[in-house]
Scaffold this motif. Structure first.
Motif, mmCIF file in Angstrom:
data_model
loop_
_atom_site.group_PDB
_atom_site.id
_atom_site.type_symbol
_atom_site.label_atom_id
_atom_site.label_comp_id
_atom_site.label_asym_id
_atom_site.label_seq_id
_atom_site.Cartn_x
_atom_site.Cartn_y
_atom_site.Cartn_z
ATOM 1 N N SER A 147 -5.264 7.011 -3.536
ATOM 2 C CA SER A 147 -4.757 6.494 -2.266
ATOM 3 C C SER A 147 -5.893 6.104 -1.327
ATOM 4 O O SER A 147 -5.770 5.139 -0.575
ATOM 5 C CB SER A 147 -3.849 7.526 -1.596
ATOM 6 O OG SER A 147 -2.668 7.663 -2.335
ATOM 7 N N MET A 167 1.004 4.089 -2.924
ATOM 8 C CA MET A 167 0.718 5.505 -2.670
ATOM 9 C C MET A 167 1.879 6.384 -3.115
ATOM 10 O O MET A 167 1.668 7.430 -3.730
ATOM 11 C CB MET A 167 0.395 5.720 -1.199
ATOM 12 C CG MET A 167 -0.934 5.127 -0.795
ATOM 13 S SD MET A 167 -1.190 5.378 0.966
ATOM 14 C CE MET A 167 -2.849 4.781 1.147
ATOM 15 N N ARG A 185 0.835 -1.211 0.000
ATOM 16 C CA ARG A 185 0.000 0.000 0.000
ATOM 17 C C ARG A 185 0.865 1.255 0.000
ATOM 18 O O ARG A 185 0.641 2.181 -0.775
ATOM 19 C CB ARG A 185 -0.926 0.018 1.205
ATOM 20 C CG ARG A 185 -1.815 1.269 1.227
ATOM 21 C CD ARG A 185 -2.296 1.665 2.587
ATOM 22 N NE ARG A 185 -1.188 1.811 3.518
ATOM 23 C CZ ARG A 185 -1.262 1.524 4.802
ATOM 24 N NH1 ARG A 185 -2.375 1.085 5.336
ATOM 25 N NH2 ARG A 185 -0.220 1.686 5.581
#
Length: 154
Positions: A110, A94, A90
């Motif tokens: 995001s 982002m 993640r």
């Protein structure tokens, strides 16, 4: 009202999404904690991985429900999936979005990544209730179903 991630005003189109996917794929291959694990799962099929990721993201962005079972497929191919792998991926996603998109578009994308990761993390690490006694494979399928119907997606 929050704009949906596929709003044209956010500068997210097929080309920029493809750029994000390619840069993210490159980042995964260079990531110190994820690279060896993903090499075992993906092997030399990174192009197939990128095509699958593009399908997954496009379906999530458009809220079609046809994202191809990404969480279940990932878990089946990668049963050692741990919370730190999810958060590393993640965070890398982002960072990648922020380098390619304008800030407002990256922030929207995001939010979607956060939602998907939250579902995966809740499946991997249930906090209370019957989820703790539910087998992990069932919790992953439940998270997948939540993605399919768009539940918990921001």
């Amino acid at each position: 009202m929050t704009r949906l991630v596929f709003d044209r005003a956010l500068c997210l189109d097929e080309d920029s999404l493809r750029d994000i996917i390619l840069a993210f794929s490159e980042g995964l291959r260079a990531h110190s904690r994820l690279r060896n694990l993903l090499n075992r799962v993906v092997g030399n099929r990174w192009c197939d991985f990128e095509v699958g990721l593009e399908h997954f993201l496009t379906a999530l962005i458009a809220r079609t429900g046809d994202h191809g079972g990404g969480l279940v497929a990932l878990y089946e191919a990668f049963p050692a999936l741990a919370p730190e792998h999810v958060t590393d991926a993640r965070d890398l996603f982002m960072e990648t979005a922020l380098t390619i998109l304008p800030l407002h578009a990256a922030a929207s994308l995001s939010e979607l990544a956060d939602s998907v990761c939250d579902l995966a993390l809740r499946a991997l690490c249930p906090e209370t209730g019957t989820a703790i006694t539910t087998p992990l494979a069932c919790r992953i399928r439940e998270a997948e179903e939540a993605l399919r119907i768009g539940a918990n997606l921001r």
